[in-house]
Structures are given as structure tokens and as C-alpha cells.
Design an enzyme around this catalytic site. Structure first.
Site: not given
Ligand code: IMP
Ligand code: MG
Length: 180
Positions: A44, A103, A131
Site C-alpha cells: 500500500g 486504521d 481513520k
């Protein structure tokens, strides 16, 4: 086509480049007299890390690790495994971990603690997206591209079932794609 699965574009390619310029400048100032090693978490990290390091003007080395926590699900299992380790020791380096998103925070917490235990002089976290609402462990990224609400996003490195990392922007995935 990947773009048919996008409900809304959150950050365009230009938005991301502009933000990486700012972050790169901050890193340049902070690490000018340090021993900087940027470690990307595959896969990622790729677009974000590639853009970010272009704007780092001090000496800098790069390396990569691959860890897995998710499989192909959209929910974290909390199980972090090392799939590919670094090429060499982090001893004495001032490390910046480059990651697509923080996250639950589990992955970054585990990797940060591992690198500190291996003798890194310092470890900071750079992530494109944060997040915050979803955090289940204590983990505060130091260098944040953008904070986002709790939605499943793809593009600019972020995947759904390994696809859509190549989108040049970050967008919210249509719910019907993963509710099937
Ligand atoms: P954490 O350990 O829960 O913080 O998980 C971090 C990893 O989960 C990231 O590196 C991503 O691979 C994946 N992830 C978390 N949220 C998303 C999302 O919205 N889209 C795609 N991947 C995500
Ligand atoms: Mg992923």
C-alpha cells in the site's frame, strides 16, 4: 473498470501531490542532521512513498517490509505477520515508516515496536490517510496526509481484494461492491 466502483473521490492526484510537498518539506527540516531511513510497508505504501520521497531534500535511504493483517477482508483480524523483512539492520537509524493508512492502528503499533526493539534510534509514522475513529490501540501517526471519516477507501495504494491500488486518487468504494 476500477473507476466504476468509486462512490466519491476524496482526494485527487493534485491534492495528494500538494500535500506530499508540504510533508516532504517538514521531513527535510526535521531530519536534516539525522540518519533518515524511510521504510515502506508493502504494498500500500508504493504511490505515497514514491511521491513523498521526491520532496525530501536531505540524505535519505529507503527499505521495505511487507506485513499482513487483513487478508482480503475489509475488517482487520488483528493478526500481524511479517511476509518480507528489511534487507539490513535499522540500528542507529532515524526511521520514518511510510504507510497508506492508519486504521485500527494495530499494524503500525506492532511494526514501530519491532523496529525500536531492533535498535532504531527513533521511529515516526507517516501515513497518507488517518481513520482516527477506528483506532483500537494507542497509535498516533506523526506525519498525516489527510484525516478521513470511517469509510472504506481505495486508490493511491489502497486496495480492495488487491485491486484498485493503481487509481491515481483516493475514493470511497461503493458499498454494493463489498456487500455482495
Ligand atoms: P490497521 O492495522 O487496522 O491500522 O490496518 C492497516 C491496514 O489495513 C492498511 O495498511 C490497509 O492495508 C488496510 N486498510 C485499512 N483501512 C482500509 C481502507 O479503507 N481501504 C483499504 N485498505 C484499508
Ligand atoms: Mg491492504
Amino acid at each position: 473498470m476500477s473507476q466504476d466502483y468509486i462512490k466519491e473521490i476524496l482526494f485527487s492526484n493534485d491534492d495528494i501531490i500538494a500535500r506530499c510537498k508540504v510533508l516532504g518539506k517538514e521531513i527535510t527540516q526535521e531530519y536534516a542532521d539525522k540518519n533518515l531511513l524511510v521504510i515502506g510497508l508493502l504494498k500500500g505504501c508504493i504511490p505515497f512513498m514514491a511521491e513523498l520521497i521526491k520532496h525530501i531534500e536531505c540524505d535519505c535511504e529507503i527499505d521495505f517490509m511487507a506485513v499482513s493483517s487483513y487478508g482480503d477482508e475489509t475488517v482487520s483480524s488483528g493478526d500481524v505477520r511479517i511476509l518480507k523483512d528489511l534487507d539490513r539492520s535499522v540500528k542507529g537509524y532515524d526511521v520514518v515508516i511510510a504507510e497508506d493508512i492508519c486504521d485500527t492502528g494495530r499494524t503500525l503499533k506492532v511494526v514501530k515496536e519491532l523496529l525500536l526493539s531492533r535498535g532504531a534510534k527513533s521511529v515516526k509514522i507517516a501515513c497518507l490517510l488517518d481513520k482516527k475513529e477506528r483506532r483500537v490501540v494507542e497509535m498516533e501517526p506523526d506525519i498525516i496526509g489527510f484525516s478521513i471519516p470511517d469509510a472504506f477507501v481505495v486508490g493511491f495504494g489502497l486496495d480492495y481484494c488487491q485491486k484498485m491500488r493503481n487509481l491515481p486518487y483516493v475514493g470511497i468504494l461503493k458499498e454494493e461492491v463489498y456487500q455482495k
